[in-house]
Design a protein around this motif. Sequence first.
Motif, short mmCIF file in Angstrom:
data_model
loop_
_atom_site.label_atom_id
_atom_site.label_comp_id
_atom_site.label_asym_id
_atom_site.label_seq_id
_atom_site.Cartn_x
_atom_site.Cartn_y
_atom_site.Cartn_z
N GLY A 127 0.81 -1.22 0.00
CA GLY A 127 0.00 0.00 0.00
C GLY A 127 0.84 1.26 0.00
O GLY A 127 0.36 2.34 0.34
N ALA A 128 2.11 1.13 -0.40
CA ALA A 128 3.04 2.26 -0.31
C ALA A 128 3.06 3.09 -1.59
O ALA A 128 2.70 2.62 -2.67
CB ALA A 128 4.44 1.76 0.00
N VAL A 129 3.49 4.32 -1.47
CA VAL A 129 3.70 5.21 -2.61
C VAL A 129 5.16 5.09 -3.02
O VAL A 129 6.06 5.41 -2.24
CB VAL A 129 3.42 6.68 -2.22
CG1 VAL A 129 3.60 7.61 -3.43
CG2 VAL A 129 2.03 6.82 -1.64
N GLN A 189 -0.07 2.13 8.52
CA GLN A 189 -1.05 1.71 7.50
C GLN A 189 -0.48 0.75 6.45
O GLN A 189 -1.19 0.40 5.50
CB GLN A 189 -1.64 2.94 6.80
CG GLN A 189 -2.52 3.77 7.72
CD GLN A 189 -3.24 4.87 6.96
OE1 GLN A 189 -3.65 4.71 5.83
NE2 GLN A 189 -3.38 6.01 7.61
N ALA A 190 0.79 0.36 6.60
CA ALA A 190 1.35 -0.59 5.64
C ALA A 190 0.58 -1.91 5.72
O ALA A 190 0.28 -2.40 6.80
CB ALA A 190 2.84 -0.82 5.93
N ALA A 241 -5.25 2.13 -2.54
CA ALA A 241 -6.70 2.20 -2.26
C ALA A 241 -7.11 1.15 -1.23
O ALA A 241 -8.17 1.28 -0.61
CB ALA A 241 -7.49 2.02 -3.55
N LEU A 242 -6.29 0.12 -1.06
CA LEU A 242 -6.66 -0.98 -0.15
C LEU A 242 -6.17 -0.77 1.28
O LEU A 242 -6.42 -1.59 2.16
CB LEU A 242 -6.14 -2.31 -0.70
CG LEU A 242 -6.83 -2.77 -1.99
CD1 LEU A 242 -6.19 -4.05 -2.51
CD2 LEU A 242 -8.33 -3.00 -1.74
N ARG A 243 -5.48 0.36 1.53
CA ARG A 243 -5.11 0.68 2.92
C ARG A 243 -6.35 0.78 3.78
O ARG A 243 -7.30 1.46 3.40
CB ARG A 243 -4.39 2.02 2.99
CG ARG A 243 -2.99 2.03 2.51
CD ARG A 243 -2.43 3.44 2.78
NE ARG A 243 -1.45 3.81 1.79
CZ ARG A 243 -1.32 5.04 1.29
NH1 ARG A 243 -2.12 6.02 1.70
NH2 ARG A 243 -0.39 5.29 0.40
#
Lengths: 293, 293
Positions: free
Chosen positions: A41-43, A103-104, A168-170
């Motif tokens: 879920g990382a940028v 939030q990872a 989006a799945l965080r």
Amino acid sequence: MQLAISTDMLVANTHFLADTDPEALGWKTLAVNVSDLAAMGAVPRWVVLAVSLPQADEAWVAAFARGFFSCCQAYGLDAVGGDTTRGPLNLCPTVLGEVPLGQAIQRAGAQVGDMIWVSGQPGRAALALDELLNTSASLAGKWASEAVRADCFQALLRPIPRVALGQALRGVASAMLDVSDGLLGDLSHLLAASQVSAQIQLPDSLVRPLQASGAPVARVFQALLAGGDDYELVFTAAPQYHDMLIKLAATLALPLTPIGTIVPHQPNLIHRLTDPNGQPIVLSRLGYDHFSG
Amino acid sequence: MQLAISTDMLVANTHFLADTDPEALGWKTLAVNVSDLAAMGAVPRWVVLAVSLPQADEAWVAAFARGFFSCCQAYGLDAVGGDTTRGPLNLCPTVLGEVPLGQAIQRAGAQVGDMIWVSGQPGRAALALDELLNTSASLAGKWASEAVRADCFQALLRPIPRVALGQALRGVASAMLDVSDGLLGDLSHLLAASQVSAQIQLPDSLVRPLQASGAPVARVFQALLAGGDDYELVFTAAPQYHDMLIKLAATLALPLTPIGTIVPHQPNLIHRLTDPNGQPIVLSRLGYDHFSG
């Protein structure tokens, strides 16, 4: 923000054929690592690349760099360093990304009752690889159409890391991994880390497009369940997110398909595995093991 | 804080002999990367390691891991991930460190009039490598003492990254690099980036300890100036820091030696190079080029 990091080593003739088109290889070298960040879920933010080359082949390096930097650009990464040396062809990117603190998304976290989802269409890369490796399953000369062949080769040579989906799945996905070694193999890692098992029923919507290639159904199941290299995301989420995920799929123009349910831990991580008609599927091999493959 | 990152690829028979003691190799694989962080003035924090191995040799891996983790512990790094695959022996660590914003020391920044300094005793690793590679310069059977031989092999096999020194030089050094490929070669990178040249006069204090090995003086100059693998730091600093640096050397129990002066940019980056008696030194090769070496 929290830092996410992933490193990968791609070795000629283990992970790719030495004569692979260097531009496609440049793209894929980065894309498969960006996929690891997507699965958290990382940028994606930065990349360093270490390369060992048998000789300084300028045309090869230029084409590789074109592919690599076009992937940097596509996913917003800055290439901030690297190392070049002489030796057997080996590519080792390390990517860094950022994710809001806590939030990872991890591979542990799947809960009993969660639905299991997969993005896109796993299995296409495996069908293309059959032809590249000239295995007995090769569809060379037997593809149903040139379009479906091109689609499978695109999946193998230019995989699309699911970066927007991952982010989006965080807060939605309870556990996630990308499918690099095969759907069941990577799912098994998720199950083991989460100490749960899974019941899988393959939906027809994932089987039919692969059958359209011209491959026999046994090979289709094998490609879908044990073929690696597609870099789709497999994740678990509580049933309450079903409608939200269907909407998200439409927003992203990326199919998201439920393929099963998390059940309490059993002797077999994949507790039950059935085809679209509810018949058991038996596979000889679940995934790819770098030391026995 | 700012993030500092370094990646390195170590290839069997390019960077180390395939039969190198795996525990020493584990140490060195990490130490040489920590050295890159030291050269930026950064605090080492995390490491990921990608490895390709010809086969799964458990004893080799266990010994390698012992060396690697003892280096992690010595310099306070957490190993946070990695990748293992099959292929020709290749080790690719990526290290991350932190440095206060704007205080990272770079290779550009040397100013005309700055003094040039080097830490420790470069050249010892090169003398040990002569014996390992059995070159014509090998001192095997001709070392002046077992103690000096052990000292040189220690420098080659268990290099000590100058982490405390690097951090102490924040705000003091105008430019810095670690000596991996040879003192003059790495200094040349610093000079090129800073767009200046250098006058070097080798002090007797760096020459004498190497002569004590039993090596002839020509080989001593070569090892000192062009021998890689010691992982000392070479840096520039304004003359006002001279006394502070001499005190710092005492505090760290690590010699810091002035070896020359930064001069305006000249056709030759190394504008003048003289021995302790002021006589010009002529070298055939300044450093190590991975593609011509």
